[in-house]
Write a protein that holds these residues in place. Structure first.
Motif, short mmCIF file in Angstrom:
data_model
loop_
_atom_site.label_atom_id
_atom_site.label_comp_id
_atom_site.label_asym_id
_atom_site.label_seq_id
_atom_site.Cartn_x
_atom_site.Cartn_y
_atom_site.Cartn_z
N VAL A 43 3.04 0.92 -53.27
CA VAL A 43 2.87 1.27 -51.86
C VAL A 43 2.02 2.53 -51.74
N GLY A 44 1.08 2.51 -50.77
CA GLY A 44 0.22 3.67 -50.51
C GLY A 44 0.25 4.01 -49.03
N ILE A 45 -0.29 5.18 -48.68
CA ILE A 45 -0.23 5.62 -47.27
C ILE A 45 -1.58 6.15 -46.81
N ALA A 46 -1.91 5.86 -45.55
CA ALA A 46 -3.11 6.43 -44.94
C ALA A 46 -2.80 7.84 -44.44
N LEU A 47 -3.76 8.76 -44.59
CA LEU A 47 -3.63 10.11 -44.02
C LEU A 47 -4.93 10.43 -43.29
N GLN A 48 -4.82 11.29 -42.25
CA GLN A 48 -5.97 11.54 -41.36
C GLN A 48 -6.54 12.95 -41.55
N SER A 49 -7.85 13.04 -41.78
CA SER A 49 -8.44 14.37 -42.01
C SER A 49 -8.54 15.19 -40.73
N TYR A 50 -8.35 14.56 -39.53
CA TYR A 50 -8.45 15.37 -38.31
C TYR A 50 -7.20 16.22 -38.06
N LEU A 51 -6.13 16.00 -38.80
CA LEU A 51 -4.91 16.79 -38.58
C LEU A 51 -4.88 18.05 -39.44
N HIS A 52 -4.42 19.15 -38.83
CA HIS A 52 -4.29 20.40 -39.58
C HIS A 52 -3.31 20.23 -40.75
N ARG A 53 -2.29 19.41 -40.57
CA ARG A 53 -1.20 19.33 -41.54
C ARG A 53 -1.54 18.52 -42.81
N THR A 54 -2.65 17.77 -42.77
CA THR A 54 -2.84 16.73 -43.79
C THR A 54 -2.99 17.25 -45.21
N ARG A 55 -3.55 18.47 -45.34
CA ARG A 55 -3.71 19.00 -46.70
C ARG A 55 -2.35 19.09 -47.40
N PHE A 96 -8.15 18.98 -35.42
CA PHE A 96 -9.41 19.71 -35.22
C PHE A 96 -10.18 19.03 -34.08
N PRO A 97 -10.53 19.78 -33.02
CA PRO A 97 -11.28 19.14 -31.93
C PRO A 97 -12.73 18.88 -32.31
N ASP A 98 -13.22 19.66 -33.29
CA ASP A 98 -14.64 19.61 -33.63
C ASP A 98 -14.90 18.69 -34.82
N LYS A 99 -15.82 17.73 -34.63
CA LYS A 99 -16.09 16.75 -35.69
C LYS A 99 -16.49 17.40 -37.01
N LYS A 100 -17.20 18.55 -36.92
CA LYS A 100 -17.63 19.13 -38.20
C LYS A 100 -16.43 19.65 -39.02
N ASP A 101 -15.36 20.06 -38.33
CA ASP A 101 -14.16 20.48 -39.07
C ASP A 101 -13.43 19.27 -39.66
N VAL A 102 -13.44 18.17 -38.90
CA VAL A 102 -12.82 16.92 -39.41
C VAL A 102 -13.54 16.49 -40.68
N ASP A 103 -14.88 16.58 -40.63
CA ASP A 103 -15.69 16.16 -41.78
C ASP A 103 -15.49 17.12 -42.96
N ARG A 104 -15.44 18.43 -42.66
CA ARG A 104 -15.25 19.40 -43.75
C ARG A 104 -13.90 19.15 -44.44
N ASN A 105 -12.89 18.88 -43.62
CA ASN A 105 -11.56 18.61 -44.20
C ASN A 105 -11.57 17.29 -44.99
N PHE A 106 -12.33 16.32 -44.48
CA PHE A 106 -12.42 15.02 -45.18
C PHE A 106 -12.98 15.25 -46.60
N LYS A 107 -14.03 16.08 -46.68
CA LYS A 107 -14.64 16.32 -48.00
C LYS A 107 -13.65 17.04 -48.93
N LEU A 108 -12.98 18.03 -48.38
CA LEU A 108 -12.03 18.80 -49.19
C LEU A 108 -10.90 17.88 -49.71
N LEU A 109 -10.40 17.04 -48.80
CA LEU A 109 -9.30 16.13 -49.19
C LEU A 109 -9.78 15.09 -50.20
N THR A 110 -11.00 14.59 -49.99
CA THR A 110 -11.59 13.63 -50.96
C THR A 110 -11.59 14.24 -52.35
#
Ligand code: FDA
Length: 308
Positions: A154-166, A194-208
């Protein structure tokens, strides 16, 4: 603004009622939805498999408020696993806690999902838990941890737009868990996302990067070429082999990119939804890309004024 309007409409009952009765809307939604029935979904899966793509099937439906519906959804997933196996299709399954009765009780939801996970275990298959609106996330993560402590499929989806996801990602990884990283598809307030797409993307890269450096197999769910290239570059720079992760995309979105990645030898899994409760899913797809609406308006006009 465009995104907010569509996400608002996705939960508006009168508009839902009108749209689900519209023949044109149904026809257009079929770009993103593989059909109404399991045999149609299995046929679509096999067609994708023949192009080298794997699948995760999703039975549409969410925010269930009565026990019978939740149990019917569970039974549909049990039948889906049999159908995948009988049809020799290469597909996992993906489900939503809100469809399995999360609004009614955590125990009911857990029992329903565990039955699906157990059945999948017996068939050598794997179950993804989708992630939904932020007020449900504590309960979904707790549910996932309990499941993962007992079952490895079993695996789970997580969202990079949330502050808590890290923090959530670190916890899942420390349990040896597999994550499907996505940006996030719901309307969330700035206190949690994060309201700003660039922060969502930055977090996406970090989480990746955090996920790729971890031991367990991981999934990067996006159509964003910059996010995909970042994952590829990071994996190459750190000698992380292609077998250790997969890209995931939605059925009907960026088919060109899907085929390109598969032909470059990357694992590519498509999220393939089916069923007649397509409205909310479809509206979230419209919210993601205004050009989809222009495409739809064009189809409506063409249908109203057929060229002779
Ligand atoms: P972004 O929105 O920045 O789009 C990048 C590019 O991709 C766009 O410029 C466009 O070219 C293309 N694109 C994106 N969406 C498109 C669309 N609808 N139509 C046409 N082109 C489009 N969310 C969630 O909250 N919980 C979940 O469990 C999941 N599960 C999930 C599984 C899988 C396999 C995927 C791929 C996505 C999800 N999502 C999700 C949805 C996710 O949160 C996100 O809303 C979409 O993937 C769109 O974000 P992108 O990462 O593609 O980037």
């Amino acid at each position: 603004m465009w995104r907010s309007a569509f996400l608002y409409l996705s939960t508006n009952a009168p508009v839902q009622h009108l749209a689900t009765k519209s023949r044109v809307a149904r026809k257009i939604s079929s770009r993103f939805i593989a059909g109404d029935t399991l045999p149609e979904a299995v046929a679509a899966t096999k067609a994708l498999n023949s192009k080298g793509l794997t699948v995760e099937l999703d039975f549409l439906g969410e925010s269930v408020t009565d026990r019978e519906q939740a149990e019917a959804a569970r039974d549909t997933y049990l039948a889906m696993l049999d159908g995948i196996s009988a049809g020799q299709a290469d597909s996992q399954v993906s489900l939503k806690p809100s469809q399995m009765g999360q609004a009614l009780s955590d125990e009911l939801c857990y029992d329903n999902i565990e039955q699906v996970v157990l059945k999948a275990e017996g068939l050598g298959n794997f179950v993804w838990v989708d992630i939904e609106e932020s007020p449900t996330i504590d309960r979904t993560i707790a549910l996932f941890k309990k499941l993962r402590a007992r079952h490895s499929n079993v695996g789970i989806a997580l969202q990079s737009y949330l502050h808590r996801t890290r923090k959530d990602a670190q916890e899942v990884i420390s349990m040896g868990g597999t994550i499907r990283l996505v940006k996030g598809a719901y309307q969330e307030p700035p206190e949690v996302a994060f309201p700003d797409k660039k922060d969502v993307d930055r977090n996406f890269k970090l989480l990746t990067e955090m996920m790729l450096s971890s031991g367990p197999f991981q999934a990067i769910g996006t159509h964003d070429e910059k996010m995909i290239q970042n994952a590829i570059d990071y994996a190459q720079a750190h000698n992380i082999s292609k077998e250790r992760f997969e890209f995931q995309m939605l059925y009907g979105v960026r088919r060109d990119l899907q085929e390109r990645l598969a032909s470059d030898g990357y694992n590519l899994r498509l999220y393939v939804p089916y069923g007649d409760r397509w409205y909310r899913y479809f509206m979230r797809r419209l919210a993601e890309r205004p050009a989809n609406v222009i495409f739809i308006l064009g189809s409506v006009v063409r249908e109203a004024m057929p060229i002779r």
